[in-house]
Design a protein around this motif. Structure first.
Motif, PDB file in Angstrom:
ATOM      1  N   GLU A 163       0.819  -1.209   0.000  1.00  0.00           N
ATOM      2  CA  GLU A 163       0.000   0.000   0.000  1.00  0.00           C
ATOM      3  C   GLU A 163       0.854   1.261   0.000  1.00  0.00           C
ATOM      4  O   GLU A 163       0.420   2.314  -0.485  1.00  0.00           O
ATOM      5  CB  GLU A 163      -0.954   0.015   1.187  1.00  0.00           C
ATOM      6  CG  GLU A 163      -1.994   1.123   1.085  1.00  0.00           C
ATOM      7  CD  GLU A 163      -2.994   1.113   2.225  1.00  0.00           C
ATOM      8  OE1 GLU A 163      -4.004   1.826   2.103  1.00  0.00           O
ATOM      9  OE2 GLU A 163      -2.767   0.408   3.225  1.00  0.00           O
ATOM     10  N   ALA A 164       2.071   1.182   0.531  1.00  0.00           N
ATOM     11  CA  ALA A 164       2.947   2.353   0.521  1.00  0.00           C
ATOM     12  C   ALA A 164       3.293   2.752  -0.911  1.00  0.00           C
ATOM     13  O   ALA A 164       3.265   3.934  -1.268  1.00  0.00           O
ATOM     14  CB  ALA A 164       4.219   2.066   1.314  1.00  0.00           C
ATOM     15  N   TRP A 167       0.113   4.095  -2.590  1.00  0.00           N
ATOM     16  CA  TRP A 167      -0.092   5.491  -2.202  1.00  0.00           C
ATOM     17  C   TRP A 167       0.833   6.413  -2.993  1.00  0.00           C
ATOM     18  O   TRP A 167       0.410   7.465  -3.482  1.00  0.00           O
ATOM     19  CB  TRP A 167       0.167   5.634  -0.705  1.00  0.00           C
ATOM     20  CG  TRP A 167       0.361   7.044  -0.236  1.00  0.00           C
ATOM     21  CD1 TRP A 167      -0.603   7.983   0.020  1.00  0.00           C
ATOM     22  CD2 TRP A 167       1.616   7.689   0.046  1.00  0.00           C
ATOM     23  NE1 TRP A 167      -0.037   9.164   0.434  1.00  0.00           N
ATOM     24  CE2 TRP A 167       1.320   9.016   0.463  1.00  0.00           C
ATOM     25  CE3 TRP A 167       2.948   7.275  -0.011  1.00  0.00           C
ATOM     26  CZ2 TRP A 167       2.326   9.923   0.808  1.00  0.00           C
ATOM     27  CZ3 TRP A 167       3.940   8.181   0.332  1.00  0.00           C
ATOM     28  CH2 TRP A 167       3.624   9.485   0.745  1.00  0.00           C
ATOM     29  N   TYR A 177      -5.845   6.211  -6.002  1.00  0.00           N
ATOM     30  CA  TYR A 177      -5.702   5.598  -4.684  1.00  0.00           C
ATOM     31  C   TYR A 177      -6.757   6.179  -3.750  1.00  0.00           C
ATOM     32  O   TYR A 177      -6.861   7.403  -3.596  1.00  0.00           O
ATOM     33  CB  TYR A 177      -4.304   5.849  -4.120  1.00  0.00           C
ATOM     34  CG  TYR A 177      -4.127   5.344  -2.706  1.00  0.00           C
ATOM     35  CD1 TYR A 177      -4.203   3.978  -2.436  1.00  0.00           C
ATOM     36  CD2 TYR A 177      -3.922   6.224  -1.647  1.00  0.00           C
ATOM     37  CE1 TYR A 177      -4.058   3.500  -1.141  1.00  0.00           C
ATOM     38  CE2 TYR A 177      -3.774   5.748  -0.357  1.00  0.00           C
ATOM     39  CZ  TYR A 177      -3.848   4.388  -0.105  1.00  0.00           C
ATOM     40  OH  TYR A 177      -3.714   3.911   1.175  1.00  0.00           O
ATOM     41  N   GLY A 179      -7.274   4.805  -0.479  1.00  0.00           N
ATOM     42  CA  GLY A 179      -7.024   4.361   0.890  1.00  0.00           C
ATOM     43  C   GLY A 179      -6.625   5.503   1.797  1.00  0.00           C
ATOM     44  O   GLY A 179      -6.669   6.682   1.425  1.00  0.00           O
ATOM     45  N   SER A 180      -6.211   5.147   3.003  1.00  0.00           N
ATOM     46  CA  SER A 180      -5.872   6.149   4.013  1.00  0.00           C
ATOM     47  C   SER A 180      -4.384   6.195   4.332  1.00  0.00           C
ATOM     48  O   SER A 180      -3.954   6.976   5.178  1.00  0.00           O
ATOM     49  CB  SER A 180      -6.658   5.873   5.303  1.00  0.00           C
ATOM     50  OG  SER A 180      -6.362   4.570   5.806  1.00  0.00           O
ATOM     51  N   TYR A 181      -3.590   5.346   3.664  1.00  0.00           N
ATOM     52  CA  TYR A 181      -2.159   5.343   3.931  1.00  0.00           C
ATOM     53  C   TYR A 181      -1.572   6.710   3.594  1.00  0.00           C
ATOM     54  O   TYR A 181      -1.926   7.340   2.602  1.00  0.00           O
ATOM     55  CB  TYR A 181      -1.455   4.275   3.089  1.00  0.00           C
ATOM     56  CG  TYR A 181       0.026   4.149   3.382  1.00  0.00           C
ATOM     57  CD1 TYR A 181       0.476   3.255   4.338  1.00  0.00           C
ATOM     58  CD2 TYR A 181       0.956   4.938   2.718  1.00  0.00           C
ATOM     59  CE1 TYR A 181       1.831   3.138   4.618  1.00  0.00           C
ATOM     60  CE2 TYR A 181       2.310   4.833   2.997  1.00  0.00           C
ATOM     61  CZ  TYR A 181       2.739   3.934   3.946  1.00  0.00           C
ATOM     62  OH  TYR A 181       4.081   3.830   4.219  1.00  0.00           O
ATOM     63  N   GLY A 182      -0.663   7.175   4.436  1.00  0.00           N
ATOM     64  CA  GLY A 182       0.034   8.409   4.147  1.00  0.00           C
ATOM     65  C   GLY A 182      -0.690   9.671   4.564  1.00  0.00           C
ATOM     66  O   GLY A 182      -0.232  10.773   4.248  1.00  0.00           O
ATOM     67  N   GLU A 183      -1.814   9.552   5.268  1.00  0.00           N
ATOM     68  CA  GLU A 183      -2.544  10.747   5.681  1.00  0.00           C
ATOM     69  C   GLU A 183      -1.702  11.639   6.585  1.00  0.00           C
ATOM     70  O   GLU A 183      -1.845  12.861   6.564  1.00  0.00           O
ATOM     71  CB  GLU A 183      -3.835  10.353   6.405  1.00  0.00           C
ATOM     72  CG  GLU A 183      -4.907   9.792   5.468  1.00  0.00           C
ATOM     73  CD  GLU A 183      -6.185   9.461   6.201  1.00  0.00           C
ATOM     74  OE1 GLU A 183      -6.174   9.474   7.459  1.00  0.00           O
ATOM     75  OE2 GLU A 183      -7.202   9.187   5.528  1.00  0.00           O
TER      76      GLU A 183
END
Length: 209
Positions: A163-164, A167, A177, A179-183
């Motif tokens: 997911e990194a 993102w 993307y 998703g919530s990764y990196g918020e």
């Protein structure tokens, strides 16, 4: 197939979200308006399905090997968004990138995922300034819009989650993307030197540190 159905194409999700918002904002929705919204939703889904089939026809949905740099131009010409991994087999971190891209390709039909061995692409490596491995070049409308060099953008570790990278590609606009990764991540692109290999003559991957 399960991951493909799970995403249902981010494009479709965006269209559905917009229609849902329109429905929520309407007061005293009449039967005629409801029917109109249903028709709009069905039409949006039909367009998304047609787009999905078109992408698959062009080779989207799989992580493909390019036989030569000449094939690179042909493949990129017919797709608006392309992720191309310039790699060498003996470079361990290229293998790590391969694994992640192999998982992302079927999830994101909106982009074409390719890999090209640097020994088969001396002209491209020089023209596009591919100096160290691994390098991902990201294209929109046949132009380089961004590049991912090494792993610094994904935390600087070899065991970063898929997911990194997902993102990171989303930040570049080559995939959608959601998703919530990196918020909480402050994104500061910078040249990466961690664990890289310099592109040299075949079989001579020198440490670039």
């Amino acid at each position: 197939m399960e991951s493909l159905e799970h995403t249902v194409l981010a494009v479709t999700q965006k269209i559905e979200q917009k229609l849902d918002q329109e429905l929520a904002c309407l007061e005293n929705v009449g039967e005629d308006n409801l029917e109109k919204l249903r028709e709009q939703r069905l039409e949006a889904l039909r367009r998304a399905q047609s787009q999905k089939q078109e992408w698959q026809r062009k080779g989207h949905g799989s992580y493909s090997e390019l036989p030569s740099e000449r094939d690179f131009f042909a493949e990129c010409k017919e797709s608006n968004k392309v992720v191309c991994h310039f790699y060498r087999d003996v470079t361990e971190r290229c293998t790590i990138v391969d694994r992640h891209l192999g998982l992302l390709a079927p999830r994101h039909l909106e982009a074409k995922f390719l890999r090209l061995h640097v020994d088969k692409a001396p002209f491209l490596c020089k023209k596009l300034s591919v100096h160290v491995l691994p390098t991902l070049l990201l294209f929109r409308d046949n132009k380089v819009c961004d590049r991912v060099v090494g792993f610094d953008d994904m935390g600087g570790v070899d065991d970063f989650p898929t997911e990194a990278l997902e993102w990171r590609l989303g930040r570049a606009g080559v995939i959608t993307y959601t998703g919530s990764y990196g918020e909480d991540v402050v994104f500061q692109p910078k040249p990466s030197r961690r664990g890289l290999r310099r592109v040299g003559p075949s079989g001579s991957d020198d440490d670039s540190d």
